[in-house]
Scaffold this motif. Structure first.
Motif, PDB file in Angstrom:
ATOM      1  N   THR A  37       0.824  -1.212   0.000  1.00 42.64           N
ATOM      2  CA  THR A  37       0.000   0.000   0.000  1.00 42.64           C
ATOM      3  C   THR A  37       0.859   1.263   0.000  1.00 42.64           C
ATOM      4  OG1 THR A  37      -0.137  -0.151   2.415  1.00 42.64           O
ATOM      5  CG2 THR A  37      -1.955  -1.087   1.143  1.00 42.64           C
ATOM      6  N   GLU A  38       1.991   1.220   0.673  1.00 42.09           N
ATOM      7  CA  GLU A  38       2.844   2.409   0.711  1.00 42.09           C
ATOM      8  C   GLU A  38       3.355   2.755  -0.683  1.00 42.09           C
ATOM      9  OE1 GLU A  38       7.004   4.067   2.724  1.00 42.09           O
ATOM     10  OE2 GLU A  38       6.205   2.100   3.312  1.00 42.09           O
ATOM     11  N   ALA A  39       3.809   1.740  -1.407  1.00 44.36           N
ATOM     12  CA  ALA A  39       4.307   1.966  -2.762  1.00 44.36           C
ATOM     13  C   ALA A  39       3.172   2.423  -3.686  1.00 44.36           C
ATOM     14  CB  ALA A  39       4.953   0.696  -3.304  1.00 44.36           C
ATOM     15  N   LEU A  40       1.977   1.846  -3.507  1.00 36.22           N
ATOM     16  CA  LEU A  40       0.832   2.223  -4.332  1.00 36.22           C
ATOM     17  C   LEU A  40       0.428   3.676  -4.080  1.00 36.22           C
ATOM     18  CD1 LEU A  40      -1.234   1.182  -6.409  1.00 36.22           C
ATOM     19  CD2 LEU A  40      -2.681   0.460  -4.488  1.00 36.22           C
ATOM     20  N   SER A  41       0.532   4.109  -2.818  1.00 42.11           N
ATOM     21  CA  SER A  41       0.128   5.473  -2.460  1.00 42.11           C
ATOM     22  C   SER A  41       1.039   6.530  -3.063  1.00 42.11           C
ATOM     23  CB  SER A  41       0.102   5.625  -0.934  1.00 42.11           C
ATOM     24  OG  SER A  41       1.422   5.577  -0.403  1.00 42.11           O
ATOM     25  N   ARG A  42       2.242   6.145  -3.455  1.00 41.25           N
ATOM     26  CA  ARG A  42       3.197   7.105  -4.000  1.00 41.25           C
ATOM     27  C   ARG A  42       2.979   7.380  -5.496  1.00 41.25           C
ATOM     28  NH1 ARG A  42       7.082   4.261  -0.637  1.00 41.25           N
ATOM     29  NH2 ARG A  42       7.789   3.102  -2.471  1.00 41.25           N
ATOM     30  N   GLY A  68      -5.660   7.986  -0.593  1.00 43.02           N
ATOM     31  CA  GLY A  68      -6.464   7.069   0.204  1.00 43.02           C
ATOM     32  C   GLY A  68      -6.972   5.853  -0.552  1.00 43.02           C
ATOM     33  N   TRP A  69      -6.877   5.879  -1.895  1.00 35.01           N
ATOM     34  CA  TRP A  69      -7.414   4.775  -2.696  1.00 35.01           C
ATOM     35  C   TRP A  69      -6.672   3.477  -2.424  1.00 35.01           C
ATOM     36  CZ3 TRP A  69      -5.958   1.471  -6.756  1.00 35.01           C
ATOM     37  CH2 TRP A  69      -7.003   0.921  -7.507  1.00 35.01           C
ATOM     38  N   GLU A  70      -5.410   3.593  -2.039  1.00 33.60           N
ATOM     39  CA  GLU A  70      -4.602   2.383  -1.810  1.00 33.60           C
ATOM     40  C   GLU A  70      -5.129   1.554  -0.649  1.00 33.60           C
ATOM     41  OE1 GLU A  70      -2.954   5.553   0.861  1.00 33.60           O
ATOM     42  OE2 GLU A  70      -3.625   5.440  -1.239  1.00 33.60           O
ATOM     43  N   ARG A  71      -5.937   2.155   0.230  1.00 33.39           N
ATOM     44  CA  ARG A  71      -6.478   1.423   1.389  1.00 33.39           C
ATOM     45  C   ARG A  71      -7.872   0.857   1.116  1.00 33.39           C
ATOM     46  NH1 ARG A  71      -4.239   6.051   3.628  1.00 33.39           N
ATOM     47  NH2 ARG A  71      -6.311   7.000   3.906  1.00 33.39           N
ATOM     48  N   ALA A  94     -10.827  -1.487  -1.017  1.00 32.32           N
ATOM     49  CA  ALA A  94     -10.884  -2.873  -1.510  1.00 32.32           C
ATOM     50  C   ALA A  94     -10.302  -2.962  -2.917  1.00 32.32           C
ATOM     51  CB  ALA A  94     -12.331  -3.361  -1.502  1.00 32.32           C
ATOM     52  N   ALA A  95     -10.534  -1.917  -3.721  1.00 28.87           N
ATOM     53  CA  ALA A  95      -9.983  -1.901  -5.072  1.00 28.87           C
ATOM     54  C   ALA A  95      -8.462  -1.853  -5.031  1.00 28.87           C
ATOM     55  CB  ALA A  95     -10.529  -0.703  -5.846  1.00 28.87           C
ATOM     56  N   THR A 147      -6.536  -2.971  -2.690  1.00 29.78           N
ATOM     57  CA  THR A 147      -6.073  -4.298  -2.275  1.00 29.78           C
ATOM     58  C   THR A 147      -6.082  -5.276  -3.439  1.00 29.78           C
ATOM     59  OG1 THR A 147      -6.901  -3.932  -0.033  1.00 29.78           O
ATOM     60  CG2 THR A 147      -6.511  -6.217  -0.701  1.00 29.78           C
ATOM     61  N   ALA A 148      -7.158  -5.220  -4.239  1.00 24.45           N
ATOM     62  CA  ALA A 148      -7.274  -6.125  -5.388  1.00 24.45           C
ATOM     63  C   ALA A 148      -6.191  -5.849  -6.432  1.00 24.45           C
ATOM     64  CB  ALA A 148      -8.658  -5.974  -6.015  1.00 24.45           C
ATOM     65  N   VAL A 149      -5.873  -4.576  -6.645  1.00 20.53           N
ATOM     66  CA  VAL A 149      -4.827  -4.232  -7.605  1.00 20.53           C
ATOM     67  C   VAL A 149      -3.471  -4.747  -7.129  1.00 20.53           C
ATOM     68  CG1 VAL A 149      -3.483  -2.298  -8.516  1.00 20.53           C
ATOM     69  CG2 VAL A 149      -5.967  -2.260  -8.669  1.00 20.53           C
ATOM     70  N   LEU A 150      -3.189  -4.600  -5.846  1.00 20.27           N
ATOM     71  CA  LEU A 150      -1.925  -5.107  -5.309  1.00 20.27           C
ATOM     72  C   LEU A 150      -1.837  -6.623  -5.453  1.00 20.27           C
ATOM     73  CD1 LEU A 150      -1.531  -2.894  -2.113  1.00 20.27           C
ATOM     74  CD2 LEU A 150      -0.095  -2.837  -4.169  1.00 20.27           C
ATOM     75  N   GLU A 151      -2.945  -7.302  -5.235  1.00 14.66           N
ATOM     76  CA  GLU A 151      -2.971  -8.758  -5.418  1.00 14.66           C
ATOM     77  C   GLU A 151      -2.674  -9.114  -6.879  1.00 14.66           C
ATOM     78  OE1 GLU A 151      -6.782  -9.979  -4.071  1.00 14.66           O
ATOM     79  OE2 GLU A 151      -6.284  -9.821  -1.924  1.00 14.66           O
ATOM     80  N   ALA A 152      -3.236  -8.333  -7.806  1.00 12.97           N
ATOM     81  CA  ALA A 152      -2.999  -8.588  -9.231  1.00 12.97           C
ATOM     82  C   ALA A 152      -1.532  -8.352  -9.586  1.00 12.97           C
ATOM     83  CB  ALA A 152      -3.903  -7.691 -10.078  1.00 12.97           C
TER      84      ALA A 152
END
Length: 381
Positions: free
Chosen positions: A251-256, A263-266, A268-269, A271-276
């Motif tokens: 989430t930290e890397a996604l937030s950058r 706030g989108w990194e926290r 459900a979407a 989370t799903a993107v990080l899983e992908a």
């Protein structure tokens, strides 16, 4: 306006006795993934109907049966979106079909001729376009809206008859078959989510980047379909590009990322993107998608392509066929680079006879282009 199943069944029974019918739809899709069907218009030489698919309790089964009737030719203009709606709602693709936009290109009306341009040139009628962008989901519809909607199929009858005669006169009826086959293919409308990445146009240099794009685009496609919202409402294309390049694993890397809202990194979407992303990066090297190699064009290739463009324009004007129907820019690039080995439609069937063969002759130095009386023509060498 037809608002009951019984009325619809009677109308479709009447239309099924015709050799051909013209069809158009009005829909909205600004806020949805799937287009919302708001109106269906159909006409034969003797019958004209408007159907309200939003009417309470109406069953569109008779309409879909008519679309599947092999004895009735279905005439559309720019058919793809209309067929997409019919496929989504009815699970079938109309057959057989005739697309007047494609036919007009074959008959020399130019690339992607609009409906009002076609009617103006074939009938000399100017269409009132003021109702084009109205809200077709609102009821009741005005008489002006209904007149506009019905005119879309009544004028189309005459345009079809005109184009059919032109195609037969020029011996070009068979030229449409390849394009109609594409329009009647289920693959044209039923893209699997795992293939959604193909909609995105980008240059990727690493297998990991391509794998990330494929996995994230597939997640977005499924999410947009399940929520029935546009893809951009789920995740914008620019965000997919940046995710593929940066490959955030938490989430930290996604937030950058610049394209990700705060706030989108926290969510459900997120989370799903990080899983992908992590699933894509975890693929064994052997299972990573292959990045197509972009071979560098040889010196002088750009000039060669320009010569082919001139030849294409020359031939399209001479035979009255829109260049787009014969070959596109990618086709010309491949012909210039690979010659006879180029795997393009322009080197097969009627396209080869019209343009492909002369193009190969030009490449081999067997013909040349020259000015003759202030016009360009070919000359044998």
């Amino acid at each position: 306006m037809i608002e009951t199943t019984a009325e619809l069944a009677a109308a479709c029974k009447e239309l099924a006795t015709s050799d051909f019918i013209t069809i158009d739809t009005e829909f909205l899709r600004e806020t949805t993934f799937w287009p919302e069907l708001c109106l269906i218009q159909m006409a034969s030489l003797t019958t004209e109907v408007i159907i309200d698919p939003l009417a309470k309790g109406i069953d569109l089964a008779p309409f879909f049966e008519l679309m599947a009737n092999p004895n009735v030719l279905k005439v559309f203009h720019a058919a793809r979106q209309d067929i997409e709606i019919i496929f989504h709602r009815g699970g079938l693709i109309p057959h057989p079909i005739f697309d007047t936009q494609v036919a007009a290109m074959v008959c020399g009306f130019g690339d992607s001729v609009s409906y009002d341009q076609l009617i103006s040139r074939t009938k000399g009628v100017q269409i009132d376009k003021s109702s084009r962008f109205t809200d077709w989901s609102r009821r009741p519809l005005s008489e002006k809206q209904l007149d506009y909607a019905l005119a879309d199929v009544t004028h189309l009858r005459d345009a079809y008859i005109y184009l059919k005669a032109e195609l037969e006169r020029e011996g070009r009826s068979s030229w449409l078959s390849e394009e109609m086959d594409i329009l009647e293919s289920r693959e044209t409308y039923d893209m699997h989510p795992d293939d959604a990445w193909q909609r995105l146009k980008m240059r990727l240099r690493k297998p990991q980047e391509l794998a990330t794009v494929k996995y994230v685009a597939a997640w977005r496609e499924r999410e947009a379909r399940s929520r029935n919202v546009p893809r951009s409402r789920v995740l914008k294309d620019d965000a997919i590009y940046e995710i593929a390049q940066q490959q955030p694993k938490d989430t930290e890397a996604l937030s950058r990322l610049r394209t990700i809202p705060k706030g989108w990194e926290r969510s459900a979407a997120g989370t799903a993107v990080l899983e992908a992303v992590n699933a894509a990066l975890a693929l064994p090297k052997a299972e990573m998608p292959h990045v197509p190699r972009h071979t560098q064009a040889p010196e002088g290739a750009a000039a060669a392509v320009e010569l082919l463009k001139v030849l294409l324009k020359l031939i399209s004007e001479k035979h009255g066929v829109a260049p787009k129907v014969i070959a596109n820019s990618e086709d010309l690039d491949k012909i210039a680079a690979d010659g006879e080995k180029a795997e393009v439609a322009a080197l097969s069937g009627w396209r080869r006879e019209l343009f492909g063969a002369p193009a190969l002759q030009l490449i081999k130095g067997e013909i040349a282009l020259r000015f003759v009386g202030k016009k360009v023509d070919t000359v044998s060498l």
